[in-house]
Motif scaffolding. Structure first.
Motif, PDB file in Angstrom:
ATOM      1  N   ASN A  22       8.562   3.579  11.581  1.00  0.00           N
ATOM      2  CA  ASN A  22       7.632   4.587  12.109  1.00  0.00           C
ATOM      3  C   ASN A  22       7.678   5.875  11.296  1.00  0.00           C
ATOM      4  N   GLU A  23       7.982   5.751  10.034  1.00  0.00           N
ATOM      5  CA  GLU A  23       8.090   6.907   9.155  1.00  0.00           C
ATOM      6  C   GLU A  23       7.339   6.633   7.854  1.00  0.00           C
ATOM      7  N   ALA A  24       7.175   7.701   7.058  1.00  0.00           N
ATOM      8  CA  ALA A  24       6.662   7.604   5.679  1.00  0.00           C
ATOM      9  C   ALA A  24       5.331   6.869   5.604  1.00  0.00           C
ATOM     10  N   TYR A  25       4.356   7.310   6.394  1.00  0.00           N
ATOM     11  CA  TYR A  25       3.055   6.621   6.385  1.00  0.00           C
ATOM     12  C   TYR A  25       2.300   6.832   5.078  1.00  0.00           C
ATOM     13  N   PHE A  26       2.369   8.042   4.534  1.00  0.00           N
ATOM     14  CA  PHE A  26       1.671   8.275   3.270  1.00  0.00           C
ATOM     15  C   PHE A  26       2.249   7.436   2.125  1.00  0.00           C
ATOM     16  N   PRO A  27       3.583   7.412   1.930  1.00  0.00           N
ATOM     17  CA  PRO A  27       4.127   6.517   0.907  1.00  0.00           C
ATOM     18  C   PRO A  27       3.774   5.052   1.135  1.00  0.00           C
ATOM     19  N   LYS A  28       3.686   4.643   2.405  1.00  0.00           N
ATOM     20  CA  LYS A  28       3.303   3.258   2.672  1.00  0.00           C
ATOM     21  C   LYS A  28       1.889   2.969   2.184  1.00  0.00           C
ATOM     22  N   GLY A  29       0.967   3.923   2.393  1.00  0.00           N
ATOM     23  CA  GLY A  29      -0.391   3.744   1.877  1.00  0.00           C
ATOM     24  C   GLY A  29      -0.413   3.676   0.370  1.00  0.00           C
ATOM     25  N   VAL A  30       0.410   4.496  -0.276  1.00  0.00           N
ATOM     26  CA  VAL A  30       0.498   4.471  -1.744  1.00  0.00           C
ATOM     27  C   VAL A  30       1.031   3.121  -2.223  1.00  0.00           C
ATOM     28  N   VAL A  31       2.018   2.591  -1.511  1.00  0.00           N
ATOM     29  CA  VAL A  31       2.598   1.300  -1.881  1.00  0.00           C
ATOM     30  C   VAL A  31       1.568   0.183  -1.727  1.00  0.00           C
ATOM     31  N   ILE A  32       0.854   0.160  -0.607  1.00  0.00           N
ATOM     32  CA  ILE A  32      -0.133  -0.904  -0.370  1.00  0.00           C
ATOM     33  C   ILE A  32      -1.209  -0.885  -1.448  1.00  0.00           C
ATOM     34  N   TYR A  53       8.371  13.461  -1.920  1.00  0.00           N
ATOM     35  CA  TYR A  53       8.198  13.761  -0.499  1.00  0.00           C
ATOM     36  C   TYR A  53       9.146  12.922   0.348  1.00  0.00           C
ATOM     37  N   TYR A  54       9.275  11.640   0.022  1.00  0.00           N
ATOM     38  CA  TYR A  54      10.113  10.740   0.819  1.00  0.00           C
ATOM     39  C   TYR A  54      11.589  11.105   0.710  1.00  0.00           C
ATOM     40  N   GLU A  55      12.009  11.518  -0.487  1.00  0.00           N
ATOM     41  CA  GLU A  55      13.423  11.788  -0.712  1.00  0.00           C
ATOM     42  C   GLU A  55      13.803  13.233  -0.429  1.00  0.00           C
ATOM     43  N   ALA A  56      12.840  14.076  -0.041  1.00  0.00           N
ATOM     44  CA  ALA A  56      13.152  15.470   0.263  1.00  0.00           C
ATOM     45  C   ALA A  56      13.986  15.563   1.535  1.00  0.00           C
ATOM     46  N   ASP A  57      14.682  16.665   1.698  1.00  0.00           N
ATOM     47  CA  ASP A  57      15.497  16.889   2.889  1.00  0.00           C
ATOM     48  C   ASP A  57      14.587  16.977   4.111  1.00  0.00           C
ATOM     49  N   ASP A  58      14.812  16.103   5.073  1.00  0.00           N
ATOM     50  CA  ASP A  58      13.927  16.077   6.240  1.00  0.00           C
ATOM     51  C   ASP A  58      14.620  16.468   7.544  1.00  0.00           C
ATOM     52  N   TYR A  98       1.753  -7.613   4.110  1.00  0.00           N
ATOM     53  CA  TYR A  98       2.831  -8.551   4.451  1.00  0.00           C
ATOM     54  C   TYR A  98       4.143  -8.141   3.792  1.00  0.00           C
ATOM     55  N   LEU A  99       4.090  -7.841   2.486  1.00  0.00           N
ATOM     56  CA  LEU A  99       5.298  -7.436   1.777  1.00  0.00           C
ATOM     57  C   LEU A  99       5.889  -6.169   2.370  1.00  0.00           C
ATOM     58  N   LEU A 100       5.018  -5.220   2.706  1.00  0.00           N
ATOM     59  CA  LEU A 100       5.501  -3.957   3.259  1.00  0.00           C
ATOM     60  C   LEU A 100       6.142  -4.165   4.635  1.00  0.00           C
ATOM     61  N   VAL A 101       5.483  -4.929   5.500  1.00  0.00           N
ATOM     62  CA  VAL A 101       5.966  -5.113   6.871  1.00  0.00           C
ATOM     63  C   VAL A 101       7.280  -5.889   6.894  1.00  0.00           C
ATOM     64  N   TYR A 102       7.377  -6.940   6.111  1.00  0.00           N
ATOM     65  CA  TYR A 102       8.539  -7.821   6.216  1.00  0.00           C
ATOM     66  C   TYR A 102       9.703  -7.406   5.313  1.00  0.00           C
ATOM     67  N   TYR A 103       9.454  -6.545   4.349  1.00  0.00           N
ATOM     68  CA  TYR A 103      10.536  -6.113   3.476  1.00  0.00           C
ATOM     69  C   TYR A 103      11.050  -4.717   3.809  1.00  0.00           C
ATOM     70  N   GLN A 104      10.298  -3.913   4.534  1.00  0.00           N
ATOM     71  CA  GLN A 104      10.721  -2.535   4.784  1.00  0.00           C
ATOM     72  C   GLN A 104      11.963  -2.474   5.661  1.00  0.00           C
ATOM     73  N   HIS A 105      12.734  -1.429   5.459  1.00  0.00           N
ATOM     74  CA  HIS A 105      13.947  -1.199   6.250  1.00  0.00           C
ATOM     75  C   HIS A 105      13.559  -0.739   7.651  1.00  0.00           C
ATOM     76  N   PRO A 106      14.334  -1.095   8.666  1.00  0.00           N
ATOM     77  CA  PRO A 106      14.004  -0.648  10.039  1.00  0.00           C
ATOM     78  C   PRO A 106      13.901   0.865  10.174  1.00  0.00           C
ATOM     79  N   ASP A 107      14.630   1.618   9.356  1.00  0.00           N
ATOM     80  CA  ASP A 107      14.565   3.079   9.434  1.00  0.00           C
ATOM     81  C   ASP A 107      13.185   3.624   9.071  1.00  0.00           C
TER      82      ASP A 107
END
Length: 555
Positions: free
Chosen positions: A35-45, A109-114, A23-32
């Protein structure tokens, strides 16, 4: 066999933590980041679940070890059928793995040049992704290497624990309670090999002797105190080291948060949106427009300065470290950027408040201020109770009053679940205070990056930072709570780990036994409370002063 109620409670708790994390991840995440950063999202959860579960392990430990008929002596840690030593060991390893391995890798990984590997050169996504992974692995490996060396050297130097033991002579004390093993000890004898408490022994320090044993205890004579030196296990030492390191953050941010969290919630009610007349509307609109123009000018100046000195703000610009002038310029540039971000954040908050008073006034939820008022009153009561408990129970060598310990025990007498839930509330509250205090410190002192949790506007970098902070504070919160509730949780496994083995470590046990960190925690709590009462509103840095400072540097 494990108690069915405890198994069900653990299952329900993990399900609730998982739902809350998603819930926190879905409702607080930025729209950008939708559909990105799936691995960091798993780490956060998993990080949110890990932090919550660590705080809830203490009440589970208490429920497992207390309140069950038939618990005896050495096997008190298995009264509810759960091996809490194993539970704690698992979490003692998961926390450093997440703090020093998973979160750093996800952040790098998230902050690297993409998008670009070279200026003006577009590359296909596969090499970019590969480059990001290797870059993140490189920085993470360096982090793990440094932390590993620190941990290894610390264990070699200071893993011995000197436990004071009062020695007694007399017949078998088990006869005093009709043959039942009852552990009357706050510092039991520990097996030097396994690190586990030995069965009850006449040489064990006695405490909490019941009235039924008073006459028998009179026949036992004391032979003085001796010191038992043993090497704690690797897992136990690392738990103590994580608590020691985390205390430097928790004493500051937790102390500030204990005062700022109730005040911020109460200010939401005090400053709730009210309909403005035409004059008030015009004045507020003019003020906001002037601040926006100031920040636009400042942003353009910062951009021009960074374009003129492209290596100024980059990590790894070694030339910056060998030149005093460049080091000073880098510090000034970083300070200006932090102040600029502070001003932008506070401007966004004021714009939202302005909209709530004007075009969004009819859509504003009128219950929100009253919910914040209720939560503010509750948090104020909890903060005051914590402060009183520290003063009357933790600071005196002989506690003046058990205070919260009696409150939890009173609840347990007529409905044990309430006592356990109360422990959970007071423990989890400390973690929320640490996050709130960190953010409040960043708003008032422009020396660190802001990572606010804003509904629908939170980037993964802010998620990872806050989860890392919470996990760093998890061990000191557990140690602090185990010490604060030692009378209530005297038979718990964590009480034996922290208040016996870790508290007497030769390396850093002095800080725990002398309450050095607790004094610092209370000092920050009181001083920040006095400061915030005098200056309750977060005022943005002066845009005019910042703009003039940037202009003088350009000139």
């Amino acid at each position: 066999m494990a108690d069915v109620f405890l198994i069900v409670s653990i299952t329900v708790a993990f399900l609730i933590l998982f739902v809350v994390s998603v819930y926190l991840l879905v409702y607080y995440q930025h729209p950008d980041d939708h559909n990105e950063a799936y691995f960091p999202k798993g780490v956060v959860i998993f990080g949110i679940m890990l932090a919550g579960a660590t705080a809830l392990l203490l009440p589970l430990d208490v429920a497992n070890n207390e309140g069950y008929a038939g618990c005896d002596g050495y096997n008190t840690r298995l009264c509810g059928g759960l091996n809490m030593q194993l539970f704690w060991d698992i979490f003692f390893w998961l926390i450093p793995i997440w703090v020093f391995l998973m979160i750093p890798f996800s952040s790098f990984y998230y902050e690297a040049d993409d998008g670009m590997l070279m200026a003006g050169t577009v590359v296909n996504p596969n090499p970019v992704r590969k480059s990001k992974v290797w870059q993140a692995l490189g920085w993470t490996a360096a982090t793990v290497l440094v932390i590993g060396i620190i941990f290894a050297v610390s264990f070699i130097i200071g893993s011995d624990s000197s436990i004071p033991v009062n020695q007694y002579t007399g017949e078998d004390l088990l006869l005093a309670s009709g043959g039942h093993r009852t552990l009357y000890s706050v510092t039991p004898v520990i097996n030097e090999t396994s690190g586990e408490p030995l069965p009850f022994d006449p040489t064990t320090q006695m405490a909490d002797m019941s009235s039924a044993d008073a006459s028998y205890a009179a026949s036992v004579t004391a032979d003085g105190e001796q010191t038992l030196v043993l090497q704690v296990s690797l897992t136990t030492f690392f738990a103590g080291l994580m608590a020691f390191l985390g205390w430097f953050l928790f004493a500051v941010f937790g102390g500030i948060g204990m005062s700022s969290m109730p005040l911020d919630l109460l200010l939401v009610f005090k400053n709730r949106p009210r309909h403005m007349d035409a004059v008030e509307f015009a004045e507020a609109q003019t003020s906001l427009r002037e601040r926006v123009n100031e920040l636009v000018d400042i942003g353009e100046m910062i951009k021009v300065e960074r374009d003129a000195n492209p290596g100024l703000g980059k990590v790894g610009g070694f030339g910056n470290y060998f030149s005093a002038e460049k080091r000073k310029d880098a510090r000034n540039e970083r300070q200006a950027l932090l102040e600029f971000k502070q001003a932008v954040f506070l401007l966004e908050q004021d714009v939202d408040d302005f909209k709530a008073c004007t075009q969004n006034y009819d859509n504003y939820n009128p219950l929100k201020p009253y919910i914040c008022l209720f939560l503010g009153v509750c948090s104020l009561i909890i903060s005051l109770f914590w402060m009183i408990h520290i003063i009357v129970y933790m600071f005196p060598k002989t506690p003046w009053a058990p205070f919260l310990n009696n409150y939890f025990e009173w609840f347990d007498k007529w409905f044990p679940l309430f006592g356990v839930l109360s422990v959970a509330i007071f423990t989890v509250y400390l973690l929320f205070a640490a996050i709130t205090g960190c953010f409040k410190f960043g708003l008032r002192v422009a020396c660190m990056q802001l990572h606010p949790m804003i509904l629908g506007k939170t980037y993964m970098s802010s998620f990872l930072f806050n989860i890392g902070l919470v996990l760093m504070c998890a061990m000191p919160v557990v140690q602090f709570s185990a010490d604060a509730f030692s009378a209530y949780a005297r038979d718990s496994t964590i009480n034996q780990i922290f208040n016996v083995q870790i508290a007497n470590l030769n390396f850093f046990g002095f800080f725990f036994t002398k309450n050095i960190f607790v004094y610092a925690f209370l000092a920050f709590m009181v001083l920040s409370g006095l400061y915030l009462m005098c200056k309750p509103r977060d005022a943005p840095p002066s845009g005019k002063e910042l703009r003039d400072r940037l202009r003088s540097r350009r000139g």
